[in-house]
Design a protein around this motif. Structure first.
Motif, PDB file in Angstrom:
ATOM      1  N   LYS A 155     -38.509 120.501   9.338  1.00  0.00           N
ATOM      2  CA  LYS A 155     -39.433 119.974  10.345  1.00  0.00           C
ATOM      3  C   LYS A 155     -38.650 119.168  11.379  1.00  0.00           C
ATOM      4  CE  LYS A 155     -43.415 119.593   7.333  1.00  0.00           C
ATOM      5  NZ  LYS A 155     -43.913 118.778   6.248  1.00  0.00           N
ATOM      6  N   ALA A 169     -52.608 107.293   9.667  1.00  0.00           N
ATOM      7  CA  ALA A 169     -51.946 108.581   9.375  1.00  0.00           C
ATOM      8  C   ALA A 169     -50.453 108.564   9.687  1.00  0.00           C
ATOM      9  CB  ALA A 169     -52.632 109.695  10.158  1.00  0.00           C
ATOM     10  N   GLN A 170     -50.030 107.643  10.550  1.00  0.00           N
ATOM     11  CA  GLN A 170     -48.587 107.554  10.844  1.00  0.00           C
ATOM     12  C   GLN A 170     -47.800 107.037   9.636  1.00  0.00           C
ATOM     13  OE1 GLN A 170     -47.935 105.081  14.288  1.00  0.00           O
ATOM     14  NE2 GLN A 170     -49.512 106.146  15.448  1.00  0.00           N
ATOM     15  N   TRP A 173     -39.134 106.891   9.734  1.00  0.00           N
ATOM     16  CA  TRP A 173     -38.380 107.498   8.637  1.00  0.00           C
ATOM     17  C   TRP A 173     -37.404 108.570   9.125  1.00  0.00           C
ATOM     18  CZ3 TRP A 173     -37.062 106.272   3.946  1.00  0.00           C
ATOM     19  CH2 TRP A 173     -37.834 105.354   3.243  1.00  0.00           C
ATOM     20  N   THR A 177     -43.464 104.236   9.302  1.00  0.00           N
ATOM     21  CA  THR A 177     -44.157 105.406   9.849  1.00  0.00           C
ATOM     22  C   THR A 177     -43.256 106.641   9.710  1.00  0.00           C
ATOM     23  OG1 THR A 177     -43.261 105.108  12.065  1.00  0.00           O
ATOM     24  CG2 THR A 177     -45.313 103.950  11.564  1.00  0.00           C
ATOM     25  N   HIS A 178     -43.874 107.809   9.900  1.00  0.00           N
ATOM     26  CA  HIS A 178     -43.089 109.055   9.832  1.00  0.00           C
ATOM     27  C   HIS A 178     -41.949 109.027  10.838  1.00  0.00           C
ATOM     28  CE1 HIS A 178     -46.014 110.718   7.199  1.00  0.00           C
ATOM     29  NE2 HIS A 178     -46.977 110.627   8.075  1.00  0.00           N
ATOM     30  N   CYS A 202     -48.759 107.671   6.297  1.00  0.00           N
ATOM     31  CA  CYS A 202     -49.000 108.393   5.036  1.00  0.00           C
ATOM     32  C   CYS A 202     -49.102 109.891   5.285  1.00  0.00           C
ATOM     33  CB  CYS A 202     -50.276 107.870   4.372  1.00  0.00           C
ATOM     34  SG  CYS A 202     -51.740 108.131   5.371  1.00  0.00           S
ATOM     35  N   GLU A 203     -49.369 110.612   4.230  1.00  0.00           N
ATOM     36  CA  GLU A 203     -49.403 112.076   4.331  1.00  0.00           C
ATOM     37  C   GLU A 203     -50.815 112.620   4.544  1.00  0.00           C
ATOM     38  OE1 GLU A 203     -46.693 113.897   4.365  1.00  0.00           O
ATOM     39  OE2 GLU A 203     -45.346 112.212   3.961  1.00  0.00           O
ATOM     40  N   VAL A 204     -51.797 111.724   4.684  1.00  0.00           N
ATOM     41  CA  VAL A 204     -53.196 112.173   4.816  1.00  0.00           C
ATOM     42  C   VAL A 204     -53.585 112.224   6.293  1.00  0.00           C
ATOM     43  CG1 VAL A 204     -55.590 111.730   4.105  1.00  0.00           C
ATOM     44  CG2 VAL A 204     -53.695 111.066   2.593  1.00  0.00           C
ATOM     45  N   LYS A 205     -54.204 113.331   6.682  1.00  0.00           N
ATOM     46  CA  LYS A 205     -54.610 113.483   8.088  1.00  0.00           C
ATOM     47  C   LYS A 205     -55.854 112.633   8.351  1.00  0.00           C
ATOM     48  CE  LYS A 205     -52.963 118.196   8.494  1.00  0.00           C
ATOM     49  NZ  LYS A 205     -53.342 119.543   8.170  1.00  0.00           N
TER      50      LYS A 205
END
Lengths: 461, 79
Positions: free
Chosen positions: A166, B12-13, A303, A299-300, B15-18
């Motif tokens: 990704k 959502a930013q 990371w 946050t993603h 964790c993995e849940v939308k």
């Protein structure tokens, strides 16, 4: 047009150490990641070059300091250098590790230069992989683990047709967001108030040493101040030695179960172990401060953007001997949670405030122990590589800015590794043996009898 | 974007849940996998986004999305 950005607080922390200790060596971070498998080094080289494109932090450079000594960072568009291959298969894995340890001591000297080296390596026993050597202002260990995984996903995509990794978050975009957050005056004022309130409530911190009160006494004599509460930092002899101890899987499971059952984080339990030891060897001192590193990745985007996001804050607690073990753990957790809420603050400003208030002498500190807890193992998390043996190792940069720096990580087999980096100018392996031995005694006594008081635990161990 | 969706987009930013899969009874730590640091960083982001000031004591009592939304409403009405 190229953008120039100021350094973030985390980058400044490493940058200031380079200035204080007068060597870039203190900012080196190195790791080898290898697989027991034949690798297509031509393809690996292409993937590494592609990783330079994907992971913007690998292309950071710093400008020459301006007349005020200020340095800016910028990201070059392309890295075109070659990625060398070194054949170390003629030596044992241990000998190769020793050689790579020497590479880890090398410095990146100068401005406007690349601060990231990648070398592909052929190792003994059929292991093959790559050695990464970088400046900590570019990346922290979490960032390196993300990079290694991404790189191997690229490799397995091109080699075996597995899914393309990704997209990673754009480093520059996240950097801009971080700098904007740091520049939020309202937030900065709240953060400052939090740290100032702590000093208002508790006053000047008090140094506590692994070797007991004699270290502070000597500093008091040296400075001619019998009320001095900080001790000298070693600035000249920075040589560091490393002593690792592995806690077996079963006791590790017990620690994890205790944390889960009591909704405690492992970091806080470890902090309690260290601070109780410091209290024990410092005549029951109740006011103890330990520097704890946190990786500001939540946050993603944080990371996957790479960069240096790890920063340390003083965890200061005053715990009387009559407080029960579990209550003490919650006390630490309470302090840490508040620190997390104010972790956008620049910790240099905390020290600056203390120097202003207490006239703390230059090159002195209130802390002898530093902790990093790493929940992430250096393991290539890739289904294509699941059944392939891996050999990964972090290398110390050989120059310690801290008297004792403990990194706790999880092993592949379910245990925990306690890696003690200590300045040999003042500490010996025996000091680390004692620290580890008593930390374990404290922790296991405490989790077995959580209503036992800290004073009783210190007496009984 | 309504406030609840804006709120869940921020969640959502971390964790993995939308956002569309989030239910208000979900708990930050147990169901969404927030660590202490994640939760505290998230609170800071809420303050900046919605221009509110969270009292640490109140914020630390928040366990679920519903409680957080309720606190957000209350603070906005007070502010």
């Amino acid at each position: 047009m190229r953008e120039y950005y100021p350094l973030t607080a985390a980058q400044k922390m490493h940058h200031n150490w380079i200035l204080d200790y007068n060597t870039q060596q203190v900012s080196g971070v190195s790791v080898v990641a290898s697989l027991k498998a034949a690798l297509d080094f031509g393809l690996l080289k292409k993937c590494i070059q592609l990783e330079f494109e994907r992971y913007g932090c690998m292309r950071i450079r710093f400008t020459k300091p301006d007349k005020n000594g200020e340095v800016k960072q910028y990201i070059v568009e392309k890295e075109t250098r070659d990625i060398p291959l070194k054949d170390l298969s003629g030596m044992s894995l241990a000998e190769a590790d020793n050689l790579m340890q020497q590479w880890a001591y090398e410095t990146f000297d100068g401005h406007d230069i690349p601060l990231c080296d990648v070398t592909m390596v052929k190792l003994a026993e059929g292991y093959n992989g790559f050695f990464l050597h970088m400046d900590h202002r570019l990346i922290d260990s979490c960032g390196l683990v993300v990079m290694i995984n991404d790189l191997m996903q690229l490799y397995t995509h091109y080699r075996f047709g597995s899914e393309y990794p990704k997209d990673l978050a754009d480093f520059e975009m996240v950097l801009e967001k971080d700098l904007k957050k740091a520049g939020n005056e309202k937030r900065a004022a709240k953060d400052k108030k939090f740290w100032d309130d702590q000093l208002d409530a508790l006053g000047e911190p008090l140094y506590s040493d692994i070797q007991g009160p004699s270290v502070l006494e000597e500093a008091r004599e040296r400075h001619g101040d019998k009320n001095l509460r900080a001790a000298d930092i070693e600035l000249k002899n920075l040589f560091v030695a490393v002593k690792d101890y592995v806690l077996e899987p079963e006791p590790t499971r017990n620690l994890i179960a205790f944390c889960m059952n009591h909704q405690l984080s492992m970091t806080n339990l470890l902090l309690l172990g260290i601070r109780t030891y410091l209290s024990k060897v410092n005549n029951g001192q109740e006011d103890i401060t330990i520097e704890n590193f946190i990786s500001r990745r939540s946050t993603h985007d944080e990371w996957t953007s790479g960069g240096s996001r790890t920063i340390m804050f003083p965890c200061r607690t005053v715990i009387p001997p009559e407080m029960e073990f579990l209550a003490a753990a919650y006390e630490i957790q309470n302090v840490q949670n508040r620190i997390y809420m104010h972790s956008n603050y620049d910790p240099a400003l905390i020290m600056e405030e203390m120097r202003k208030r207490y006239h703390t002498p230059e090159h002195t500190t209130y802390e002898s122990c530093y902790l990093t807890y790493q929940p992430m193992p250096v393991k290539m998390d890739n289904p294509q590589l699941e059944n392939i043996a891996q050999h990964s190792k972090w290398f110390a940069n050989g120059a310690a800015t801290k008297k004792m720096y403990l990194t706790v990580s999880h092993t592949e087999h379910g245990g925990m590794n306690f890696s003690y980096h200590y300045q040999t100018a003042h500490l010996e392996e025996h000091d680390m043996e004692l620290l580890y031995y008593y930390m374990m005694r404290i922790l296991f006594k405490g989790i077995a009898e959580p209503d036992m008081t800290i004073g009783e635990i210190m007496e009984q161990i | 974007m309504n406030q609840e969706l804006q709120f869940k987009t921020i969640v959502a930013q971390y964790c993995e849940v939308k956002p569309e899969d989030m239910t208000n009874d979900m708990r930050f730590r147990e169901d969404l996998g927030f660590s202490s640091l994640d939760f505290m960083s998230f609170l800071g982001e809420l303050e900046d986004t919605f221009d509110i000031e969270l009292e640490e004591e109140n914020a630390l009592e928040v366990v679920s999305i519903a409680q957080a939304l309720e606190l957000l409403d209350k603070l906005q009405q007070e502010g």
